[in-house]
Each structure stands twice: as C-alpha cells, then as structure tokens.
Design a protein around this motif. Structure first.
Motif, PDB file in Angstrom:
ATOM      1  N   LEU A 194      34.046  63.600  19.281  1.00  0.00           N
ATOM      2  CA  LEU A 194      32.634  63.864  18.949  1.00  0.00           C
ATOM      3  C   LEU A 194      32.057  62.769  18.055  1.00  0.00           C
ATOM      4  CD1 LEU A 194      31.836  67.569  18.038  1.00  0.00           C
ATOM      5  CD2 LEU A 194      31.037  66.271  19.998  1.00  0.00           C
ATOM      6  N   ARG A 195      32.893  62.253  17.184  1.00  0.00           N
ATOM      7  CA  ARG A 195      32.424  61.215  16.254  1.00  0.00           C
ATOM      8  C   ARG A 195      31.989  59.940  16.965  1.00  0.00           C
ATOM      9  NH1 ARG A 195      34.404  61.100  10.561  1.00  0.00           N
ATOM     10  NH2 ARG A 195      34.914  63.244  10.038  1.00  0.00           N
ATOM     11  N   ALA A 198      24.628  60.314  10.538  1.00  0.00           N
ATOM     12  CA  ALA A 198      24.959  61.461   9.677  1.00  0.00           C
ATOM     13  C   ALA A 198      26.460  61.654   9.508  1.00  0.00           C
ATOM     14  CB  ALA A 198      24.332  62.738  10.253  1.00  0.00           C
ATOM     15  N   LEU A 199      27.253  60.742  10.080  1.00  0.00           N
ATOM     16  CA  LEU A 199      28.704  60.872   9.891  1.00  0.00           C
ATOM     17  C   LEU A 199      29.073  60.357   8.507  1.00  0.00           C
ATOM     18  CD1 LEU A 199      29.932  59.702  13.404  1.00  0.00           C
ATOM     19  CD2 LEU A 199      30.228  61.988  12.405  1.00  0.00           C
ATOM     20  N   PRO A 200      30.064  60.984   7.868  1.00  0.00           N
ATOM     21  CA  PRO A 200      30.450  60.498   6.539  1.00  0.00           C
ATOM     22  C   PRO A 200      30.936  59.061   6.620  1.00  0.00           C
ATOM     23  CG  PRO A 200      31.819  62.379   7.232  1.00  0.00           C
ATOM     24  CD  PRO A 200      30.879  62.081   8.351  1.00  0.00           C
ATOM     25  N   SER A 212      27.141  71.089  22.441  1.00  0.00           N
ATOM     26  CA  SER A 212      26.198  72.150  22.051  1.00  0.00           C
ATOM     27  C   SER A 212      26.202  72.274  20.529  1.00  0.00           C
ATOM     28  CB  SER A 212      26.586  73.488  22.693  1.00  0.00           C
ATOM     29  OG  SER A 212      27.701  74.043  22.014  1.00  0.00           O
ATOM     30  N   LEU A 213      25.353  73.168  20.063  1.00  0.00           N
ATOM     31  CA  LEU A 213      25.314  73.456  18.626  1.00  0.00           C
ATOM     32  C   LEU A 213      26.693  73.881  18.116  1.00  0.00           C
ATOM     33  CD1 LEU A 213      23.822  74.025  15.938  1.00  0.00           C
ATOM     34  CD2 LEU A 213      23.205  76.268  16.877  1.00  0.00           C
ATOM     35  N   ALA A 214      27.473  74.531  18.965  1.00  0.00           N
ATOM     36  CA  ALA A 214      28.817  74.961  18.572  1.00  0.00           C
ATOM     37  C   ALA A 214      29.625  73.765  18.066  1.00  0.00           C
ATOM     38  CB  ALA A 214      29.525  75.615  19.759  1.00  0.00           C
ATOM     39  N   ASP A 215      29.600  72.688  18.842  1.00  0.00           N
ATOM     40  CA  ASP A 215      30.395  71.495  18.504  1.00  0.00           C
ATOM     41  C   ASP A 215      29.867  70.812  17.240  1.00  0.00           C
ATOM     42  OD1 ASP A 215      31.913  71.714  20.998  1.00  0.00           O
ATOM     43  OD2 ASP A 215      30.000  71.193  21.922  1.00  0.00           O
ATOM     44  N   LEU A 216      28.547  70.712  17.149  1.00  0.00           N
ATOM     45  CA  LEU A 216      27.956  70.005  16.004  1.00  0.00           C
ATOM     46  C   LEU A 216      28.204  70.771  14.716  1.00  0.00           C
ATOM     47  CD1 LEU A 216      24.600  68.868  17.658  1.00  0.00           C
ATOM     48  CD2 LEU A 216      26.753  67.601  17.450  1.00  0.00           C
TER      49      LEU A 216
END
Ligand SMILES: N[C@@H](CCC(=O)N[C@@H](CS)C(=O)NCC(=O)O)C(=O)O
Length: 202
Positions: free
Chosen positions: A190-191, A199-201, A154-158
């Motif tokens: 999550l990564r 969008a991951l660093p 969910s948005l919470a995790d992101l």
C-alpha cells in the motif's frame, strides 16, 4: 478546503490518505488543538483533529465523517462501496482500525504518566485488544490478497495503514511486521501508492 490535523494523529493520517487518494485539492494545516491560538476549538466544539474546514466555513468532523464526505466529493473509484454488505464490511474494517488507534492512544496516555501511577490493567487491556485486532486483519490477508475488501483499495485499507503507521510511531517495540508477515506485505504494497506519498511517515 483545509484539513486541520497533526502528523502524530492517526485519525488525521487516515483522513489525509482519503483526501489524497480521492485527488481532492486541500491545504493540510498542522494545528495541534491544545496549542495556544489553535483554530481547532473554534472550528470543532470537541476540540479534536482531524477537522475539515470547507470553503464556506462548514466544519466536518470526526475522521469517519470526513472520510465519507471526501469519498462522495472526490473523483475516482469509491472507497466506500455502495452495496449494503460490502459497505458494512468496509466500515467495520474502519471501526477496527479506529479501535486500534483508540487503544494505542490510550496506551500512549497511560505510559506518559509517572511509572508509579500507570495502571498495568489498562495497559494490558488495550495492548491485548490491539494484538487481537492485528491478528484478525492478518488472518483476512493470509491468502495473499492485496486488499482487505474486494479487488481495489478501499477505506478499509487506508484506515488500517494509518493505524499501522501509528503503531510504528508509538509502539515500535511491538514488531507487528515480524509477528504477522501478511500485515507487513500488505503495508509495504500500500505504501507504494503514489497518491499516499505526501501523508506517509517520513
Ligand atoms: N474519533 C475521533 C478521534 C479524534 C481524536 O481523538 N483526535 C485526537 C488527536 S489523535 C485529539 O484531537 N485530541 C484532542 C487533543 O489532543 O487535545 C476521530 O476519528 O476523528
């Protein structure tokens, strides 16, 4: 549509995660607001990123509004649940993550001042808030659950993932992974989501 943002802005990363997770076609435009000629101040009177420019010229800001709009627009499972209580909890996690970002940005701004002009009380206040917020999230994840709320991303995790990435960038000395293994496990899992890769660093 176009997302104006920057790679060092944690709020931008949160919005990017949501756009990507929802499969929304968009151009990501690196546009630091203070750079001469930046389109941001014209698009968003606050002169802040992220700002989402829709194809009809409508500017959507700030990151919370972008995330809610993108969730409603895109395909796939909702990132913000419809039910009143679950929705409140997800938005509260977003607020917690945004608060970590706010405090980490405040620490960054303070630490860019000459040492004799830095305010130790401000640094301590924000540093402590970040520590408490991380401990709070780690406690919720301590039972091994994959997601902060419910049984799907969910948005919470992101939002939390974006906040953690900003800590990696600006406060590597904090070693939040060592302090809270539950957060480290959450972050690593999550990564691996393919949608988020862009969008991951690096
Ligand atoms: N609450 C806003 C915060 C946005 C924000 O403060 N963005 C910063 C970059 S991280 C910004 O654009 N600052 C103005 C500047 O850099 O000139 C959001 O969630 O979008």
């Amino acid at each position: 549509m176009k997302l104006l943002g920057s790679d060092t802005s944690p709020y931008t990363r949160k919005a990017r995660f949501v756009l990507l997770e929802k499969g929304l076609a968009h151009d990501y435009v690196v546009a630091p607001p203070r750079e001469p000629g930046s389109p941001v101040p014209q698009a968003n009177p606050l002169g802040r990123i992220p700002t989402l420019l829709l194809d009809d010229g409508t500017a959507v800001f700030d990151s919370a509004v972008i995330c809610e709009y993108a969730d409603a627009l895109g395909a796939g499972p909702a990132l913000i649940p419809a039910g009143r209580e679950a929705r409140m909890r997800v938005r509260r996690w977003e607020a917690l993550a945004d608060g970590i970002m706010d405090s980490a940005v405040a620490v960054r701004v303070e630490s860019l001042r000459p040492p004799e002009r830095q305010d130790p009380a401000t640094l301590a206040l924000h540093g402590a808030a970040i520590g408490r917020a991380l401990a709070h999230a780690a406690a919720a994840l301590a039972d091994g659950r994959a997601f902060l709320e419910g049984d799907a991303c969910s948005l919470a995790d992101l939002a939390l993932l974006a906040a953690l990435a900003y800590l990696d960038l600006r406060q590597p000395e904090r070693d939040w992974r060592g302090a809270w293994p539950a957060l480290a496990r959450f972050d690593a899992a999550l990564r691996t989501r393919p949608a988020l890769r862009a969008a991951l660093p690096g």
